[in-house]
Structures are given as structure tokens and as C-alpha cells.
Scaffold this active site. Sequence first.
Site, PDB file in Angstrom:
ATOM      1  N   GLY A 106      53.506  44.199  16.172  1.00  0.00           N
ATOM      2  CA  GLY A 106      53.871  43.311  17.280  1.00  0.00           C
ATOM      3  C   GLY A 106      54.964  43.947  18.120  1.00  0.00           C
ATOM      4  O   GLY A 106      55.050  45.175  18.204  1.00  0.00           O
ATOM      5  N   GLU A 107      55.783  43.125  18.765  1.00  0.00           N
ATOM      6  CA  GLU A 107      56.868  43.602  19.633  1.00  0.00           C
ATOM      7  C   GLU A 107      56.355  44.431  20.811  1.00  0.00           C
ATOM      8  O   GLU A 107      57.123  45.159  21.434  1.00  0.00           O
ATOM      9  CB  GLU A 107      57.882  44.450  18.859  1.00  0.00           C
ATOM     10  CG  GLU A 107      58.653  43.738  17.786  1.00  0.00           C
ATOM     11  CD  GLU A 107      59.643  44.672  17.098  1.00  0.00           C
ATOM     12  OE1 GLU A 107      60.231  45.543  17.771  1.00  0.00           O
ATOM     13  OE2 GLU A 107      59.820  44.540  15.869  1.00  0.00           O
ATOM     14  N   GLY A 108      55.067  44.396  21.089  1.00  0.00           N
ATOM     15  CA  GLY A 108      54.523  45.209  22.168  1.00  0.00           C
ATOM     16  C   GLY A 108      54.363  46.667  21.816  1.00  0.00           C
ATOM     17  O   GLY A 108      54.068  47.490  22.691  1.00  0.00           O
TER      18      GLY A 108
END
Length: 337
Positions: A307-309
Site C-alpha cells: 500500500g502507501e502508493g
Amino acid sequence: MSVTREMVIEHLNALAKPQGSMGRLEELAIILAVAQQKLHPRTRPRRITLFAGDHGVVESGVSAWPSAVTTVMMETIIAQKATSSALAAAQSADLQLVDVGSIAPPKLDQPRGNFQSARVAAGTADLALGPAMTVEQFQDAWAVGEAEAARAHEEGFVLLLAGEMGIGNTTSAACLTVLLAGADADIATGRGAGADDATLHSKRDIVTQAAQRAALLRDKDPIAAIAAVAGFEIAAMAGYYAQGAKQGSTLLLDGYVTTAAALIAERLAPGTTKRMIAAHLSAEPGHRVALDHLALEPLLEWGMRLGEGTGALTALPVLDSAAALLNDVAKLADILP
């Protein structure tokens, strides 16, 4: 005049290279040019906006980690020591962090320009017990995302990425994938940040029951149905995508949770997907179902699930290469004697 797939293929075939010799990079160049409606697309400047929020469903035992980790990771991102901040710096992507609904907001020694607080509430309610949020809270979170996309556009960013930070958000993503993409709960529900077998079994039961309750509202009141199982950061990303598409930005999706937000955006703002490119296929099993529903093909299949881009950031050099192919390669007719 609109830029069609056929126009981009004609342009690529005229370049100083054998036709089709760059394989999937040429397909990506087509997707990028059509998404931007330009034969000479741009991938810079670019911004990644990370939306953070906590999920009450964590209290029902769906995660190996407590909600406190959300705030710890937000502080790590602000300190520029997280994976997302390291990759954003490496790929020259401006990074913004927006707190949409953390239980405990970060404690800052001094103001940071890349951190904003637009908290709707201190985390969602437990979706295992009832609706995660009200319709009004969903609309407030959506508006946070809209505002961030509009701000990025006003500041000149042409490529927009979204990322998320929120312990428990794969449970919400699974519910949304069941609700909006018709996935089976067993497929939609993965291990998230490392759930063991017992936690996974409980998580699947919660996803099944919550999605079934939400489905009863889906046709009559789709926003209420979505709000029942969404997260504040997911609703914000959905608004970010919808506004981004409306203003003509190119949208690079990250993993499972961001794609759940894309499902919401496409349902409530049809046509949003036309501006989207899927960066990668997550290790979460439901991600493929969500991407297929949106008719998006991922660029990378590397088993990432942080996640987190981070998956979108990792894919940026490939997107840059596709733009360079269209922008910087001479035409064969211009170099032949």
C-alpha cells in the site's frame, strides 16, 4: 479532435524502429496517450497524495496490527523515512499526506508542508457491527479527496497518484469488491498485513456479512451502501479519482485498496476509469477481480502488497519510458535519405 487508439498506433508505427518492436511498452504508450488525449503525453510533474484513516473493524480482530500503527506510519512518512517517501523521492514525485480520520493524529515537532489534517472523524465505526460511516461522513471524506485533486491540478501536476495508510483497510476493500464488483467473499478477502489462518477465517465471515447487509441498500441508496463498508481514506481517494478524471488528470492506481476506491468512483462518477492506468497487481487475491471489473490491465505483477502508493511509485519509470517513446523518438521518414 479526440485522440483514438488507431491514431496512436499510426504514430508509433511511423517511428524509427520496427513496428511493434517495443512490445507491451507500445501498448502502454497507447493507453497513456488515449487517457491524456494527447499524442505527446506528459508524466511530469506528478504528485502522490496519501490519505490516512483508521477502521473500527480492527476491534473485531481482522488485522495482525493495532490501529496505533496507522499514526506511527504517518509520522514515519512525515519524517521521510517510510517506503512511500523513499520511492517518491527516487521518482521525483511530490508527496502529500492527508489525515482523513485517524484515531490519534500525528504529533509534530514543527509544521510540515506536506502534511494536512482534514479529519472527518476519529476512525470509522466497526463495520462488523453496523455501518462504518454515515452518508454525510462519506460525502465529507469524498469532498476532501476532490479538494486535493483540484489543488494538485491548480498547482500544475498532470499525473496524480493516490495511496493509503490505514490498518484494517483491506477488510473494507474486500467488502467493496464484493459489493461493487460481484466478487466472492472468499476470493475478495486476503491476509492484508499478515493475518494468520484464524484471523483470516474471522475476516472472511465479517466481509461476507457486512457486504450482504450493504447489498440490501445498493440499488435503492448506493451511497448509503458504500458508506456502510468504506473507510474515510478510501472515500477520499474515490473523490480524488472522480475529480481528477473530471479535470483531465491522468490517474495511476496503486493496489487493492486504491482499486476499491476506483470502484466507488466509477460507480458514482461513471467514466472515471477512462483516465486510469493500473500500476500493478497486488498479492491480495481480490485485486484481480476489481481490476477486471474496471477493465484495467496492470503494468507490473510483482507480488507487492504494502500500500502507501508504493506499487504506483515503482511503476513510474515504465510510464516515463512510454511517454519518451512517443515524445522523443524520431520518425523514420525524417531520418531516411
